[in-house]
Design a protein around this motif. Structure first.
Motif, short mmCIF file in Angstrom:
data_model
loop_
_atom_site.label_atom_id
_atom_site.label_comp_id
_atom_site.label_asym_id
_atom_site.label_seq_id
_atom_site.Cartn_x
_atom_site.Cartn_y
_atom_site.Cartn_z
N ILE A 35 0.83 -1.20 0.00
CA ILE A 35 0.00 0.00 0.00
C ILE A 35 0.87 1.25 0.00
O ILE A 35 0.60 2.21 -0.73
CB ILE A 35 -0.95 0.00 1.22
N THR A 36 1.92 1.24 0.82
CA THR A 36 2.73 2.45 1.00
C THR A 36 3.92 2.57 0.08
O THR A 36 4.41 3.67 -0.16
CB THR A 36 3.26 2.53 2.45
N GLY A 37 4.41 1.43 -0.41
CA GLY A 37 5.63 1.45 -1.22
C GLY A 37 6.89 1.60 -0.38
O GLY A 37 7.96 1.85 -0.91
N LEU A 38 6.75 1.47 0.94
CA LEU A 38 7.88 1.61 1.85
C LEU A 38 8.30 0.26 2.41
O LEU A 38 7.49 -0.65 2.53
CB LEU A 38 7.49 2.51 3.04
N GLU A 39 9.58 0.14 2.77
CA GLU A 39 10.06 -1.04 3.46
C GLU A 39 10.01 -0.75 4.95
O GLU A 39 10.56 0.25 5.41
CB GLU A 39 11.48 -1.38 3.02
N LEU A 40 9.35 -1.60 5.71
CA LEU A 40 9.11 -1.33 7.12
C LEU A 40 9.99 -2.18 8.02
O LEU A 40 10.22 -3.35 7.74
CB LEU A 40 7.65 -1.62 7.47
N GLY A 41 10.40 -1.58 9.13
CA GLY A 41 11.06 -2.32 10.20
C GLY A 41 10.00 -2.88 11.13
O GLY A 41 8.84 -2.48 11.09
N GLU A 42 10.39 -3.81 11.99
CA GLU A 42 9.43 -4.45 12.89
C GLU A 42 8.77 -3.45 13.84
O GLU A 42 7.59 -3.56 14.13
CB GLU A 42 10.10 -5.59 13.66
N GLY A 43 9.54 -2.47 14.35
CA GLY A 43 8.97 -1.48 15.25
C GLY A 43 7.91 -0.64 14.57
O GLY A 43 6.83 -0.39 15.13
N ASP A 44 8.20 -0.21 13.36
CA ASP A 44 7.23 0.57 12.59
C ASP A 44 6.00 -0.26 12.28
O ASP A 44 4.88 0.22 12.40
CB ASP A 44 7.85 1.06 11.27
N LEU A 45 6.21 -1.50 11.90
CA LEU A 45 5.11 -2.40 11.57
C LEU A 45 4.17 -2.55 12.76
O LEU A 45 2.95 -2.44 12.63
CB LEU A 45 5.64 -3.76 11.13
N SER A 46 4.73 -2.75 13.93
CA SER A 46 3.93 -2.92 15.14
C SER A 46 3.09 -1.68 15.43
O SER A 46 1.90 -1.78 15.75
CB SER A 46 4.85 -3.23 16.32
N GLN A 47 3.69 -0.50 15.30
CA GLN A 47 2.96 0.75 15.55
C GLN A 47 1.84 0.94 14.53
O GLN A 47 0.74 1.38 14.87
CB GLN A 47 3.90 1.94 15.49
N ILE A 48 2.10 0.61 13.29
CA ILE A 48 1.10 0.78 12.23
C ILE A 48 -0.06 -0.18 12.45
O ILE A 48 -1.22 0.21 12.36
CB ILE A 48 1.75 0.57 10.84
N ILE A 49 0.25 -1.43 12.76
CA ILE A 49 -0.80 -2.41 13.01
C ILE A 49 -1.65 -1.98 14.20
O ILE A 49 -2.88 -2.04 14.15
CB ILE A 49 -0.19 -3.81 13.24
N ASP A 50 -1.00 -1.51 15.26
CA ASP A 50 -1.76 -1.03 16.42
C ASP A 50 -2.67 0.13 16.04
O ASP A 50 -3.81 0.20 16.48
CB ASP A 50 -0.81 -0.60 17.56
N GLY A 51 -2.17 1.05 15.22
CA GLY A 51 -2.98 2.18 14.79
C GLY A 51 -4.18 1.76 13.97
O GLY A 51 -5.29 2.28 14.14
N VAL A 52 -3.98 0.81 13.07
CA VAL A 52 -5.09 0.31 12.24
C VAL A 52 -6.10 -0.43 13.12
O VAL A 52 -7.32 -0.25 12.99
CB VAL A 52 -4.56 -0.58 11.10
N LYS A 53 -5.59 -1.29 14.04
CA LYS A 53 -6.50 -2.00 14.95
C LYS A 53 -7.33 -1.02 15.77
O LYS A 53 -8.52 -1.23 15.96
CB LYS A 53 -5.71 -2.92 15.90
N ASN A 54 -6.69 0.04 16.26
CA ASN A 54 -7.42 1.03 17.04
C ASN A 54 -8.50 1.71 16.21
O ASN A 54 -9.60 1.98 16.70
CB ASN A 54 -6.46 2.07 17.62
N GLY A 55 -8.21 1.99 14.93
CA GLY A 55 -9.20 2.59 14.05
C GLY A 55 -10.40 1.68 13.82
O GLY A 55 -11.54 2.14 13.74
N ILE A 56 -10.14 0.40 13.75
CA ILE A 56 -11.23 -0.57 13.60
C ILE A 56 -12.03 -0.66 14.89
O ILE A 56 -13.25 -0.62 14.90
CB ILE A 56 -10.69 -1.95 13.19
N ALA A 57 -11.30 -0.74 16.01
CA ALA A 57 -11.95 -0.92 17.31
C ALA A 57 -12.82 0.27 17.69
O ALA A 57 -13.91 0.10 18.23
CB ALA A 57 -10.91 -1.17 18.39
N ASP A 58 -12.35 1.49 17.39
CA ASP A 58 -13.13 2.66 17.80
C ASP A 58 -14.13 3.12 16.74
O ASP A 58 -14.85 4.09 16.93
CB ASP A 58 -12.23 3.81 18.24
N GLY A 59 -14.18 2.41 15.62
CA GLY A 59 -15.16 2.71 14.59
C GLY A 59 -14.76 3.85 13.67
O GLY A 59 -15.52 4.22 12.78
N SER A 60 -13.56 4.42 13.82
CA SER A 60 -13.16 5.53 12.97
C SER A 60 -12.74 5.07 11.58
O SER A 60 -12.66 5.88 10.66
CB SER A 60 -12.04 6.34 13.63
N LEU A 61 -12.51 3.80 11.41
CA LEU A 61 -12.15 3.24 10.11
C LEU A 61 -13.40 2.60 9.51
O LEU A 61 -13.84 1.55 9.97
CB LEU A 61 -11.03 2.22 10.25
#
Length: 98
Positions: A35-61
């Protein structure tokens, strides 16, 4: 790398094509990098996944007509040990399943 901008980009891609959630579940890193065209490190991946999960959980996504309840019910233990482990609970909680 602006993690919040990446979360917004991934969230927008999921909102435009909710079926990509299945891809995100099966291959989080590959899907986000695609989606992004970027190569991600594990730390970045974890933060992004958490952000997406939060968007799903709170209904903002908004994932449109995607049957999140069905996805949550079908995920069961599949995600238990994956980076998206809490997503089934988040989806189930949105639709009254625990």
């Amino acid at each position: 790398m602006d993690v919040q901008a990446i979360i917004a980009q991934v969230s927008a891609a999921l909102a435009d094509a909710p079926e990509k959630l299945r891809e995100l579940i099966s291959d989080p890193k590959g899907t986000i990098e695609g989606i992004t065209g970027l190569e991600l490190g594990e730390g970045d991946l974890s933060q992004i996944i958490d952000g997406v999960k939060n968007g799903i959980a709170d209904g903002s996504l908004d994932l449109g007509g995607l049957d999140l309840g069905g996805i949550a019910g079908n995920l069961g233990g599949l995600l238990e040990n994956s980076p998206l482990g809490g997503i089934a609970d988040s989806l189930g909680g949105l639709f009254g399943k625990k």
